[in-house]
Design a protein around this motif. Structure first.
Motif, PDB file in Angstrom:
ATOM      1  N   TRP A  46       0.862  -1.176   0.000  1.00  0.00           N
ATOM      2  CA  TRP A  46       0.000   0.000   0.000  1.00  0.00           C
ATOM      3  C   TRP A  46       0.905   1.234   0.000  1.00  0.00           C
ATOM      4  O   TRP A  46       1.667   1.460   0.926  1.00  0.00           O
ATOM      5  N   LYS A  47       0.856   1.976  -1.097  1.00  0.00           N
ATOM      6  CA  LYS A  47       1.635   3.202  -1.283  1.00  0.00           C
ATOM      7  C   LYS A  47       3.131   2.972  -1.036  1.00  0.00           C
ATOM      8  O   LYS A  47       3.741   3.597  -0.162  1.00  0.00           O
ATOM      9  N   PRO A  48       3.747   2.074  -1.806  1.00  0.00           N
ATOM     10  CA  PRO A  48       5.192   1.860  -1.646  1.00  0.00           C
ATOM     11  C   PRO A  48       5.972   3.098  -2.083  1.00  0.00           C
ATOM     12  O   PRO A  48       5.536   3.843  -2.961  1.00  0.00           O
ATOM     13  N   ASP A  49       7.139   3.308  -1.488  1.00  0.00           N
ATOM     14  CA  ASP A  49       7.963   4.455  -1.874  1.00  0.00           C
ATOM     15  C   ASP A  49       8.801   4.113  -3.106  1.00  0.00           C
ATOM     16  O   ASP A  49       8.883   2.960  -3.538  1.00  0.00           O
ATOM     17  N   GLU A  50       9.430   5.133  -3.662  1.00  0.00           N
ATOM     18  CA  GLU A  50      10.213   4.955  -4.888  1.00  0.00           C
ATOM     19  C   GLU A  50      11.388   4.015  -4.671  1.00  0.00           C
ATOM     20  O   GLU A  50      11.706   3.185  -5.532  1.00  0.00           O
ATOM     21  N   THR A  51      12.042   4.125  -3.526  1.00  0.00           N
ATOM     22  CA  THR A  51      13.219   3.293  -3.264  1.00  0.00           C
ATOM     23  C   THR A  51      12.856   1.814  -3.290  1.00  0.00           C
ATOM     24  O   THR A  51      13.565   0.996  -3.905  1.00  0.00           O
ATOM     25  N   LEU A  52      11.771   1.456  -2.645  1.00  0.00           N
ATOM     26  CA  LEU A  52      11.352   0.055  -2.615  1.00  0.00           C
ATOM     27  C   LEU A  52      11.071  -0.454  -4.024  1.00  0.00           C
ATOM     28  O   LEU A  52      11.516  -1.553  -4.399  1.00  0.00           O
ATOM     29  N   ALA A  71      -2.190   6.298  -6.194  1.00  0.00           N
ATOM     30  CA  ALA A  71      -0.862   6.564  -5.631  1.00  0.00           C
ATOM     31  C   ALA A  71       0.186   5.643  -6.251  1.00  0.00           C
ATOM     32  O   ALA A  71       1.303   6.076  -6.561  1.00  0.00           O
ATOM     33  N   LEU A  72      -0.162   4.379  -6.448  1.00  0.00           N
ATOM     34  CA  LEU A  72       0.780   3.433  -7.056  1.00  0.00           C
ATOM     35  C   LEU A  72       1.076   3.806  -8.505  1.00  0.00           C
ATOM     36  O   LEU A  72       2.235   3.853  -8.928  1.00  0.00           O
ATOM     37  N   LEU A  73       0.038   4.069  -9.279  1.00  0.00           N
ATOM     38  CA  LEU A  73       0.244   4.409 -10.689  1.00  0.00           C
ATOM     39  C   LEU A  73       0.991   5.722 -10.865  1.00  0.00           C
ATOM     40  O   LEU A  73       1.660   5.945 -11.880  1.00  0.00           O
ATOM     41  N   GLY A  74       0.872   6.604  -9.880  1.00  0.00           N
ATOM     42  CA  GLY A  74       1.565   7.888  -9.956  1.00  0.00           C
ATOM     43  C   GLY A  74       3.000   7.840  -9.467  1.00  0.00           C
ATOM     44  O   GLY A  74       3.709   8.853  -9.524  1.00  0.00           O
ATOM     45  N   ASN A  75       3.454   6.682  -8.995  1.00  0.00           N
ATOM     46  CA  ASN A  75       4.825   6.553  -8.509  1.00  0.00           C
ATOM     47  C   ASN A  75       5.783   6.470  -9.699  1.00  0.00           C
ATOM     48  O   ASN A  75       5.664   5.561 -10.527  1.00  0.00           O
ATOM     49  N   PRO A  76       6.734   7.384  -9.817  1.00  0.00           N
ATOM     50  CA  PRO A  76       7.623   7.377 -10.989  1.00  0.00           C
ATOM     51  C   PRO A  76       8.510   6.143 -11.093  1.00  0.00           C
ATOM     52  O   PRO A  76       9.055   5.855 -12.168  1.00  0.00           O
ATOM     53  N   ALA A  77       8.663   5.392  -9.990  1.00  0.00           N
ATOM     54  CA  ALA A  77       9.511   4.200 -10.023  1.00  0.00           C
ATOM     55  C   ALA A  77       8.732   2.931 -10.364  1.00  0.00           C
ATOM     56  O   ALA A  77       9.313   1.848 -10.424  1.00  0.00           O
TER      57      ALA A  77
END
Length: 314
Positions: A46-52, A71-77
């Motif tokens: 749930w809402k992982p960060d870019e580093t992960l 939030a997931l789809l909007g993560n650049p990573a």
């Protein structure tokens, strides 16, 4: 199967998924080292960060631990070639239906008006508008929206549902497209928002659409905060210092573009707005775990499973 779990309740998820998938190795994200992250086959998050996301280089699939994937789809990573599965209902629909019922009765039985009258020590009864004369609109007829629409209809309210593509649901008048949206807005006394957050749904409730609603209509949003232009909503609600209702009678709001809702937001103090802290549809853990375990098993076996369309946003 190697799985990394990323959520505030990671320990509970790790233990429960290990019981449901005894053949799998389950790691909590905060304890997994870079080597383990690189070895992971799947990410349940749930809402992982870019580093992960960047360190999980071998992913075969991602299970989103919620219904909203914005939030997931909007993560650049986010790796674009990895299939994504999301929770579909998992027990949330019943809770959200209860939330919507509360909002409906709040307006249909005039509890909003009685609350304001109490502040003025005013004893005045309002005539009850019967349920069949109180049409309700539901924007969004996915797994949750369809169940909520059916629940409201079962309570005796006429229900109009709207979705991007046409659907057929017994007992629900289903509409689609721009013309269908206009027809729905002009007829309903309460509008319920259960659309996903996509480029085509952001600010779908704006000055123009609010202007197409019936005078004295009400709004319930247990969906996404980005669906509403808050400035337009405030304008439709009218001056907070006046007892007179604006074009829009009132709003029950559970989701906001920025959460927690900033203390400076005028929504907190508006007399015709109820603010709740994104609590309409908490995920029942047991049902969610069963669904996530089944999804991971299907992905691992290469079975057909419904996945998220990143272009559509859901």
């Amino acid at each position: 199967m190697k799985v990394i779990v990323h959520t505030d309740q990671a320990g509970q998820w790790q233990q429960a998924l290990s019981e449901r998938l005894p053949q799998a190795t389950i790691w909590k994200s905060q304890e997994a080292d870079r080597e383990q992250r690189a070895q992971a086959d799947f990410l349940a998050a749930w809402k992982p960060d870019e580093t992960l996301l960047r360190e999980c280089t071998g992913l075969k699939g991602i299970v989103n631990l919620g219904a909203g994937v914005d939030a997931l789809l909007g993560n650049p990573a986010l790796p674009r070639d990895v299939p994504i599965v999301k929770l579909r209902d998992a027990g949330m629909a019943e809770l959200i239906a209860d939330y919507v019922r509360y909002g409906l009765f709040h307006f249909q039985r005039d509890f909003d008006r009685y609350a304001r009258q109490q502040q003025q020590c005013e004893w005045r009864e309002h005539e009850v508008i019967d349920k069949p004369d109180w049409p309700v609109g539901v924007l969004g007829l996915g797994a949750i929206g369809a169940k909520v629409a059916r629940a409201i209809a079962a309570d005796g309210f006429p229900v109009l549902g709207w979705s991007r593509s046409h659907k057929d649901i017994d007992g629900i008048e289903c509409l689609s497209g721009d013309e269908g949206l206009d027809r729905l807005l002009s007829r309903v006394k309460t509008l319920v928002l259960l659309l996903p957050d996509t480029s085509s749904t952001r600010h779908i409730i704006n000055a123009e659409t609010l202007g197409k609603m019936r005078e004295g209509a009400s709004l319930i949003n247990p969906g996404r905060g980005t669906l509403i232009d808050e400035d337009a909503l405030l304008a439709a609600l009218g001056d907070k210092n006046q007892r007179q209702e604006g074009r829009l009678r009132g709003a029950l709001l559970d989701a906001f573009p920025t959460e927690p809702l900033p203390e400076s937001s005028p929504l907190w103090r508006h007399p015709r707005v109820i603010v709740t802290p994104h609590m309409a549809g908490p995920t029942p853990l047991s049902e969610a775990l069963d669904q996530v375990a089944a999804s991971l098993d299907a992905l691992d076996k290469g079975e057909d499973i419904e996945t998220v369309d990143p272009d559509a946003g859901y």
